[in-house]
Design an enzyme around this catalytic site. Structure first.
Site, PDB file in Angstrom:
ATOM      1  N   ASP A   1      -0.931  -6.085  -0.464  1.00  0.00           N
ATOM      2  CA  ASP A   1      -1.346  -5.503   0.814  1.00  0.00           C
ATOM      3  C   ASP A   1      -2.865  -5.346   0.869  1.00  0.00           C
ATOM      4  O   ASP A   1      -3.471  -4.831  -0.081  1.00  0.00           O
ATOM      5  CB  ASP A   1      -0.721  -4.108   0.968  1.00  0.00           C
ATOM      6  CG  ASP A   1       0.414  -4.094   1.974  1.00  0.00           C
ATOM      7  OD1 ASP A   1       0.479  -5.012   2.820  1.00  0.00           O
ATOM      8  OD2 ASP A   1       1.232  -3.180   1.905  1.00  0.00           O
TER       9      ASP A   1
ATOM     10  N   ASP B   1       0.844  -1.205   0.000  1.00  0.00           N
ATOM     11  CA  ASP B   1       0.000   0.000   0.000  1.00  0.00           C
ATOM     12  C   ASP B   1       0.876   1.251   0.000  1.00  0.00           C
ATOM     13  O   ASP B   1       0.383   2.372  -0.140  1.00  0.00           O
ATOM     14  CB  ASP B   1      -1.012  -0.005   1.153  1.00  0.00           C
ATOM     15  CG  ASP B   1      -0.360  -0.099   2.524  1.00  0.00           C
ATOM     16  OD1 ASP B   1       0.886  -0.167   2.605  1.00  0.00           O
ATOM     17  OD2 ASP B   1      -1.105  -0.102   3.528  1.00  0.00           O
ATOM     18  N   SER B   2       2.202   1.057   0.088  1.00  0.00           N
ATOM     19  CA  SER B   2       3.131   2.177  -0.110  1.00  0.00           C
ATOM     20  C   SER B   2       2.981   2.758  -1.509  1.00  0.00           C
ATOM     21  O   SER B   2       3.469   3.866  -1.774  1.00  0.00           O
ATOM     22  CB  SER B   2       4.575   1.714   0.125  1.00  0.00           C
ATOM     23  OG  SER B   2       4.870   0.581  -0.651  1.00  0.00           O
TER      24      SER B   2
ATOM     25  N   GLU C   1       8.864  -4.035  10.764  1.00  0.00           N
ATOM     26  CA  GLU C   1       9.279  -2.735  10.217  1.00  0.00           C
ATOM     27  C   GLU C   1       9.744  -1.802  11.336  1.00  0.00           C
ATOM     28  O   GLU C   1       9.023  -1.579  12.319  1.00  0.00           O
ATOM     29  CB  GLU C   1       8.113  -2.094   9.446  1.00  0.00           C
ATOM     30  CG  GLU C   1       8.486  -0.733   8.860  1.00  0.00           C
ATOM     31  CD  GLU C   1       7.514  -0.203   7.824  1.00  0.00           C
ATOM     32  OE1 GLU C   1       6.570  -0.924   7.443  1.00  0.00           O
ATOM     33  OE2 GLU C   1       7.706   0.947   7.380  1.00  0.00           O
TER      34      GLU C   1
ATOM     35  N   GLU D   1      -1.695  -5.621   8.563  1.00  0.00           N
ATOM     36  CA  GLU D   1      -0.966  -5.048   9.696  1.00  0.00           C
ATOM     37  C   GLU D   1      -1.700  -5.357  11.000  1.00  0.00           C
ATOM     38  O   GLU D   1      -2.933  -5.351  11.043  1.00  0.00           O
ATOM     39  CB  GLU D   1      -0.833  -3.532   9.511  1.00  0.00           C
ATOM     40  CG  GLU D   1      -0.052  -3.161   8.258  1.00  0.00           C
ATOM     41  CD  GLU D   1       0.114  -1.657   8.089  1.00  0.00           C
ATOM     42  OE1 GLU D   1      -0.318  -0.886   8.973  1.00  0.00           O
ATOM     43  OE2 GLU D   1       0.682  -1.253   7.044  1.00  0.00           O
TER      44      GLU D   1
ATOM     45  N   LYS E   1      -1.108  -9.407   2.679  1.00  0.00           N
ATOM     46  CA  LYS E   1      -0.439  -8.959   3.914  1.00  0.00           C
ATOM     47  C   LYS E   1      -1.367  -8.019   4.651  1.00  0.00           C
ATOM     48  O   LYS E   1      -2.085  -7.233   4.025  1.00  0.00           O
ATOM     49  CB  LYS E   1       0.885  -8.252   3.585  1.00  0.00           C
ATOM     50  CG  LYS E   1       1.598  -7.698   4.813  1.00  0.00           C
ATOM     51  CD  LYS E   1       3.041  -7.291   4.518  1.00  0.00           C
ATOM     52  CE  LYS E   1       3.210  -5.963   3.838  1.00  0.00           C
ATOM     53  NZ  LYS E   1       2.664  -4.801   4.567  1.00  0.00           N
TER      54      LYS E   1
HETATM   55  O1  KIV Z   1       3.644  -1.181   1.662  1.00  0.00           O
HETATM   56  C1  KIV Z   1       4.834  -1.497   1.788  1.00  0.00           C
HETATM   57  O2  KIV Z   1       5.706  -1.137   0.988  1.00  0.00           O
HETATM   58  C2  KIV Z   1       5.200  -2.314   2.938  1.00  0.00           C
HETATM   59  C3  KIV Z   1       6.661  -2.554   3.185  1.00  0.00           C
HETATM   60  C4  KIV Z   1       7.235  -1.353   3.827  1.00  0.00           C
HETATM   61  C5  KIV Z   1       6.892  -3.780   3.979  1.00  0.00           C
HETATM   62  O3  KIV Z   1       4.356  -2.729   3.666  1.00  0.00           O
END
Ligand code: KIV
Length: 295
Positions: free
Chosen positions: A89, A50-51, A187, A120, A118
């Site tokens: 994500d 989600d970055s 992280e 959180e 993934k």
């Molecule tokens: O969204 C992302 O890039 C991440 C990484 C920082 C692990 O979750």
């Protein structure tokens, strides 16, 4: 070296117990060119993070992207059929409201091209992880600095520096592994905490700003390539200066265009002599060299 076999969630999970196996390599990928570059480089996992919100879409945090946004980028990565495992994500609020919601949203990402998702959080996400695993969706956990909690955490800060927080993080990691996560991202936590978690949990850990003792490492592709050059976190190592090279390349193109040095005659299409004669116009040979041509 023989052909590289496909990475799967079970093969990632199994690598924890394979004594002496080298650390696993994960990078983010948000589109087909990025996925091809990383896969050709032999990475084990591609994370459609989600970055993407901050790295590609220009937002200030990761809270702005939706399941549809993630599915769009996951599909682009998935279409390249990488050997690496594609992990997508689950964005903020896509797994917080109900487990049914979480499974449906994860299914959207799987149908788009991911082979795992993934999310959180720790003990507070155990029910969601169990529901996803029950729906046959491999889940990666994410602990420490969890950017979807930026407001609750009060900013992007190193986590787990106090003994009670470090202990809670270890309990969270154990809970995620127990609920069925096949791997866990750590992280921005102190190296000592990451090592403790890595030693104590049965599934591989992937560190980002968590020191060298994790079972694998993950970086944002744009950070390691130097495409993103505004912020350089302590944990990023730059392996290229793609932004600087790209700026120089585009500037060189601009200079060539302005000097009429691009395109050249060889970079142009041409009429046959017969058609030129029929039209009664000058052929390119009569128009002089590219640099001297005026019309
Ligand atoms: O969204 C992302 O890039 C991440 C990484 C920082 C692990 O979750």
């Amino acid at each position: 070296m023989g052909p590289r076999s496909r990475t799967t969630a079970p093969s990632v999970r199994a690598s924890k117990v394979a004594a002496g196996s080298p650390p696993l390599v994960m990078v983010t990928a948000y589109d087909a060119p990025g996925a091809r570059m990383a896969d050709d480089a032999g990475v084990d996992l591609l994370l459609v993070g989600d970055s993407v919100a901050m790295v590609v879409l220009g937002y200030d945090d990761t809270l702005q992207v939706t399941v549809d946004d993630l599915a769009h980028h996951t599909a682009a990565v998935g279409r390249t059929s990488p050997r690496a495992l594609v992990v997508a994500d689950l964005p903020w609020l896509s797994y917080h409201l109900s487990t049914d919601d979480a499974v449906r949203n994860a299914a959207t990402l799987i149908r788009a091209g991911a082979a795992a998702v993934k999310l959180e959080g720790g003990r507070n996400r155990v029910a969601v992880v169990e529901a996803l695993v029950d729906a046959q969706i491999p889940v990666m956990g994410h602990l420490g600095l969890t950017p979807q909690s930026v407001h609750a955490l009060g900013g992007y800060r190193v986590q787990g520096q106090q003994a009670d927080v470090a202990t809670a993080l270890l309990d969270d990691a154990r809970a995620l592994a127990g609920a069925g996560c096949f791997a866990i991202v750590l992280e921005c936590v102190p190296r000592e905490v990451a090592r403790l978690v890595t030693e104590e949990v049965a599934v591989p850990t992937f560190g980002i700003g968590a020191g060298p003792d994790c079972d694998g490492q993950v970086l944002v592709l744009h950070d390691l390539l130097g495409i993103e050059d505004r912020i350089v976190p302590k944990f990023v190592r730059r392996y290229a200066s793609v932004k600087a090279d790209a700026v120089a390349a585009v500037a060189a193109y601009g200079a060539d265009v302005r000097a009429r040095a691009f395109p050249s005659d060889a970079e142009s299409y041409h009429l046959s002599d017969e058609v030129i004669a029929t039209l009664g116009i000058a052929g390119s040979a009569a128009m002089g060299t590219d640099a001297t041509r005026t019309a």
